[in-house]
Design a protein around this motif. Sequence first.
Motif, PDB file in Angstrom:
ATOM      1  N   VAL A 139     -23.441 -10.695  -1.800  1.00  0.00           N
ATOM      2  CA  VAL A 139     -23.744  -9.912  -3.009  1.00  0.00           C
ATOM      3  C   VAL A 139     -22.708  -8.818  -3.231  1.00  0.00           C
ATOM      4  CG1 VAL A 139     -26.204 -10.405  -2.854  1.00  0.00           C
ATOM      5  CG2 VAL A 139     -25.311  -8.325  -1.780  1.00  0.00           C
ATOM      6  N   GLU A 140     -21.584  -8.936  -2.547  1.00  0.00           N
ATOM      7  CA  GLU A 140     -20.428  -8.066  -2.746  1.00  0.00           C
ATOM      8  C   GLU A 140     -20.699  -6.612  -2.375  1.00  0.00           C
ATOM      9  OE1 GLU A 140     -19.178  -8.724  -6.765  1.00  0.00           O
ATOM     10  OE2 GLU A 140     -18.942 -10.878  -6.483  1.00  0.00           O
ATOM     11  N   ALA A 164     -29.862  -9.692  -1.838  1.00  0.00           N
ATOM     12  CA  ALA A 164     -29.474 -10.058  -0.474  1.00  0.00           C
ATOM     13  C   ALA A 164     -30.709 -10.322   0.383  1.00  0.00           C
ATOM     14  CB  ALA A 164     -28.624  -8.944   0.140  1.00  0.00           C
ATOM     15  N   ARG A 165     -31.735  -9.504   0.202  1.00  0.00           N
ATOM     16  CA  ARG A 165     -32.982  -9.717   0.960  1.00  0.00           C
ATOM     17  C   ARG A 165     -33.564 -11.096   0.667  1.00  0.00           C
ATOM     18  NH1 ARG A 165     -37.629  -5.444  -0.047  1.00  0.00           N
ATOM     19  NH2 ARG A 165     -37.230  -6.131  -2.173  1.00  0.00           N
ATOM     20  N   ALA A 166     -33.503 -11.504  -0.587  1.00  0.00           N
ATOM     21  CA  ALA A 166     -34.015 -12.831  -0.940  1.00  0.00           C
ATOM     22  C   ALA A 166     -33.167 -13.940  -0.336  1.00  0.00           C
ATOM     23  CB  ALA A 166     -34.063 -12.975  -2.461  1.00  0.00           C
ATOM     24  N   LEU A 167     -31.861 -13.668  -0.146  1.00  0.00           N
ATOM     25  CA  LEU A 167     -30.952 -14.708   0.334  1.00  0.00           C
ATOM     26  C   LEU A 167     -30.962 -14.878   1.849  1.00  0.00           C
ATOM     27  CD1 LEU A 167     -27.788 -14.058  -1.881  1.00  0.00           C
ATOM     28  CD2 LEU A 167     -29.507 -15.850  -2.169  1.00  0.00           C
ATOM     29  N   THR A 168     -31.439 -13.876   2.593  1.00  0.00           N
ATOM     30  CA  THR A 168     -31.329 -13.949   4.053  1.00  0.00           C
ATOM     31  C   THR A 168     -32.077 -15.141   4.643  1.00  0.00           C
ATOM     32  OG1 THR A 168     -33.171 -12.372   4.246  1.00  0.00           O
ATOM     33  CG2 THR A 168     -30.924 -11.496   4.428  1.00  0.00           C
ATOM     34  N   LEU A 169     -33.181 -15.543   4.023  1.00  0.00           N
ATOM     35  CA  LEU A 169     -33.928 -16.692   4.520  1.00  0.00           C
ATOM     36  C   LEU A 169     -33.334 -18.011   4.041  1.00  0.00           C
ATOM     37  CD1 LEU A 169     -37.585 -15.356   4.205  1.00  0.00           C
ATOM     38  CD2 LEU A 169     -36.466 -16.106   6.300  1.00  0.00           C
ATOM     39  N   GLN A 170     -32.227 -17.911   3.295  1.00  0.00           N
ATOM     40  CA  GLN A 170     -31.553 -19.090   2.753  1.00  0.00           C
ATOM     41  C   GLN A 170     -32.539 -19.975   1.976  1.00  0.00           C
ATOM     42  OE1 GLN A 170     -29.624 -20.870   6.187  1.00  0.00           O
ATOM     43  NE2 GLN A 170     -28.086 -19.252   6.280  1.00  0.00           N
ATOM     44  N   PRO A 171     -33.198 -19.381   0.965  1.00  0.00           N
ATOM     45  CA  PRO A 171     -34.213 -20.117   0.207  1.00  0.00           C
ATOM     46  C   PRO A 171     -33.595 -21.168  -0.702  1.00  0.00           C
ATOM     47  CG  PRO A 171     -33.771 -18.030  -0.853  1.00  0.00           C
ATOM     48  CD  PRO A 171     -32.970 -18.034   0.422  1.00  0.00           C
ATOM     49  N   ASN A 193     -23.750 -11.605 -13.664  1.00  0.00           N
ATOM     50  CA  ASN A 193     -22.624 -12.440 -13.226  1.00  0.00           C
ATOM     51  C   ASN A 193     -22.769 -12.837 -11.766  1.00  0.00           C
ATOM     52  OD1 ASN A 193     -21.234 -12.527 -15.682  1.00  0.00           O
ATOM     53  ND2 ASN A 193     -20.164 -10.603 -15.282  1.00  0.00           N
ATOM     54  N   LEU A 194     -23.294 -11.927 -10.957  1.00  0.00           N
ATOM     55  CA  LEU A 194     -23.530 -12.239  -9.550  1.00  0.00           C
ATOM     56  C   LEU A 194     -24.553 -13.362  -9.415  1.00  0.00           C
ATOM     57  CD1 LEU A 194     -23.362 -11.709  -6.491  1.00  0.00           C
ATOM     58  CD2 LEU A 194     -25.087  -9.914  -6.811  1.00  0.00           C
ATOM     59  N   LEU A 195     -25.660 -13.271 -10.138  1.00  0.00           N
ATOM     60  CA  LEU A 195     -26.693 -14.311 -10.076  1.00  0.00           C
ATOM     61  C   LEU A 195     -26.157 -15.649 -10.574  1.00  0.00           C
ATOM     62  CD1 LEU A 195     -29.798 -12.290 -11.327  1.00  0.00           C
ATOM     63  CD2 LEU A 195     -29.478 -13.234  -9.038  1.00  0.00           C
ATOM     64  N   HIS A 196     -25.352 -15.595 -11.626  1.00  0.00           N
ATOM     65  CA  HIS A 196     -24.769 -16.822 -12.159  1.00  0.00           C
ATOM     66  C   HIS A 196     -23.831 -17.465 -11.134  1.00  0.00           C
ATOM     67  CE1 HIS A 196     -22.076 -19.272 -14.806  1.00  0.00           C
ATOM     68  NE2 HIS A 196     -23.229 -19.534 -15.392  1.00  0.00           N
ATOM     69  N   ASP A 197     -23.064 -16.637 -10.445  1.00  0.00           N
ATOM     70  CA  ASP A 197     -22.161 -17.141  -9.416  1.00  0.00           C
ATOM     71  C   ASP A 197     -22.938 -17.745  -8.248  1.00  0.00           C
ATOM     72  OD1 ASP A 197     -19.483 -17.325  -8.044  1.00  0.00           O
ATOM     73  OD2 ASP A 197     -20.478 -15.947  -6.668  1.00  0.00           O
ATOM     74  N   LEU A 198     -24.012 -17.068  -7.833  1.00  0.00           N
ATOM     75  CA  LEU A 198     -24.833 -17.576  -6.730  1.00  0.00           C
ATOM     76  C   LEU A 198     -25.509 -18.888  -7.115  1.00  0.00           C
ATOM     77  CD1 LEU A 198     -26.474 -14.236  -5.540  1.00  0.00           C
ATOM     78  CD2 LEU A 198     -24.742 -15.578  -4.317  1.00  0.00           C
ATOM     79  N   LYS A 199     -25.932 -18.987  -8.369  1.00  0.00           N
ATOM     80  CA  LYS A 199     -26.533 -20.235  -8.862  1.00  0.00           C
ATOM     81  C   LYS A 199     -25.555 -21.400  -8.688  1.00  0.00           C
ATOM     82  CE  LYS A 199     -27.036 -22.443 -13.350  1.00  0.00           C
ATOM     83  NZ  LYS A 199     -26.957 -22.267 -14.812  1.00  0.00           N
ATOM     84  N   LEU A 200     -24.306 -21.192  -9.085  1.00  0.00           N
ATOM     85  CA  LEU A 200     -23.305 -22.255  -9.000  1.00  0.00           C
ATOM     86  C   LEU A 200     -22.878 -22.516  -7.565  1.00  0.00           C
ATOM     87  CD1 LEU A 200     -21.047 -21.261 -12.048  1.00  0.00           C
ATOM     88  CD2 LEU A 200     -22.840 -22.994 -11.982  1.00  0.00           C
ATOM     89  N   MET A 206     -34.127 -21.722  -9.787  1.00  0.00           N
ATOM     90  CA  MET A 206     -34.574 -20.372 -10.100  1.00  0.00           C
ATOM     91  C   MET A 206     -35.514 -20.334 -11.302  1.00  0.00           C
ATOM     92  SD  MET A 206     -32.108 -17.014 -10.785  1.00  0.00           S
ATOM     93  CE  MET A 206     -30.949 -17.637  -9.576  1.00  0.00           C
ATOM     94  N   LEU A 207     -36.530 -19.487 -11.211  1.00  0.00           N
ATOM     95  CA  LEU A 207     -37.342 -19.105 -12.363  1.00  0.00           C
ATOM     96  C   LEU A 207     -36.899 -17.694 -12.731  1.00  0.00           C
ATOM     97  CD1 LEU A 207     -39.671 -19.675 -14.329  1.00  0.00           C
ATOM     98  CD2 LEU A 207     -41.226 -18.665 -12.650  1.00  0.00           C
ATOM     99  N   PHE A 208     -36.255 -17.566 -13.881  1.00  0.00           N
ATOM    100  CA  PHE A 208     -35.634 -16.311 -14.294  1.00  0.00           C
ATOM    101  C   PHE A 208     -36.471 -15.685 -15.398  1.00  0.00           C
ATOM    102  CE2 PHE A 208     -32.635 -13.639 -16.570  1.00  0.00           C
ATOM    103  CZ  PHE A 208     -31.895 -13.041 -15.552  1.00  0.00           C
ATOM    104  N   ILE A 209     -37.114 -14.566 -15.090  1.00  0.00           N
ATOM    105  CA  ILE A 209     -38.010 -13.894 -16.024  1.00  0.00           C
ATOM    106  C   ILE A 209     -37.254 -12.766 -16.719  1.00  0.00           C
ATOM    107  CG2 ILE A 209     -40.131 -12.546 -16.233  1.00  0.00           C
ATOM    108  CD1 ILE A 209     -41.100 -13.988 -13.661  1.00  0.00           C
ATOM    109  N   SER A 210     -37.300 -12.750 -18.043  1.00  0.00           N
ATOM    110  CA  SER A 210     -36.573 -11.711 -18.770  1.00  0.00           C
ATOM    111  C   SER A 210     -37.086 -11.595 -20.200  1.00  0.00           C
ATOM    112  CB  SER A 210     -35.073 -12.029 -18.787  1.00  0.00           C
ATOM    113  OG  SER A 210     -34.348 -11.012 -19.462  1.00  0.00           O
ATOM    114  N   HIS A 211     -36.898 -10.405 -20.771  1.00  0.00           N
ATOM    115  CA  HIS A 211     -37.146 -10.242 -22.202  1.00  0.00           C
ATOM    116  C   HIS A 211     -35.827 -10.194 -22.967  1.00  0.00           C
ATOM    117  CE1 HIS A 211     -36.422  -6.079 -20.805  1.00  0.00           C
ATOM    118  NE2 HIS A 211     -35.891  -5.919 -21.997  1.00  0.00           N
TER     119      HIS A 211
END
Length: 321
Positions: A139-140, A164-171, A193-200, A206-211
Amino acid sequence: MPAPYLSVRNLTKHFAPQAFSRGPVVKALQDVSFHIGRGEVVGLVGESGSGKTTIGRSVLRLIEPTSGEIRFEGIDITKLGATELRRQRRKMQYIFQDPFASLSPRMTIGQILTEGLDIQGIGSKAERRARAKEALVAVELPADAFDRYAHEFSGGQRQRIGIARALTLQPEFIVADEPVSALDVSIQAQVVNLLHDLKLRLGLTMLFISHDLAVVEYICDTVVVLYLGRIMEVAPAADLYARPRHPYTRALLSAVPSLDPAVKRQRQVLKGDIPSPASPPSGCVFRTRCPYAVDACAAAVPALIEVAPRHRKACIRDDIE
C-alpha cells in the motif's frame, strides 16, 4: 456457465426496536439478489440510507441477515457456525469507511496488521511480522510504520493502513465500504488508484460501496443501484453509464460531472427526501419521488427484469427511453 463466486439471494435485513422501545421495525433490506464473479469488482451505489453498508456487513456476517442466502464459493455462510465462519473469513476481509475510528489508538500498526493472523493462528511471530511489512509495502507505506501508532499518520495514510490490514490475510474477496468518502479530494484519487492497482495486480474480487459514481465508473465492472433497501438496476458499468434504464439511476448520473465538454447532462433533481425504511411506500419504493410514476406503481413491487444482455431494472414502465 460457472457458478458465481459470491451469490446473494433474497437477502433481507430488518432491525427490531431496541429494548424497552416501541418503535417500528426498520426494513433496511428487502429481497436483494445479485452475484459477483471471480476477479470482478461490483459497485454498490445509492443515496445515504439505501442499505449499502447493511449489505456489505451482512455479506461478511458482521451483522446477521434476517433471511436470505449468501453463498461464497458454493457455501452458504448464513448456515456456518462460529468455527467454520472464522475459517471462511480468512478469504473475506472488510475495509471500513472511517480511517480514524477503525484503527485502535492503543495498538501499534504492527499489532493492528498482525491481529488477524494471530486470531487465525497463521505462521510464526517472525512470519506474521514479515507478512505485515509486505502489506505495508503493497500500500506504498514505509516498513518502519510497523512500530508507530495511528495518530502519527494522516487520514490517507490511515486508510492505506486499513487496506493493508485487509491484505495481510491474503484474502480473495474484499468489501470496501466507502473507502475514500472520509478523505480529502486530493487523497481520494491516490487511494482509488491504489485499489485499482491492487485489483489488477492481485486479481481481487471486490464489493465496492460508494455514493461517488465517478469513482465507481473508474474501478467497477458491474454496478448495482440500490434505493431504500431494494435493487433498482443492475448492469455492466459501461452500459449503465452509457444508457441508464431506471429513472433513479438517471437522476443519480445526471449529477456526475463529465470530463468530455461535448457531453452535456441535464440535471435531474429528485423532489423530497428518501422515505423512512421503517415505513416504506407500497409497490415501487421509488414511486413517491419518481417523475414517471403512475397509479399502477403503488400496486405491486416491480420485478427485476432483463431489458438488455446482463442489464436488469425494476420498473413497470417500458416506455421510458
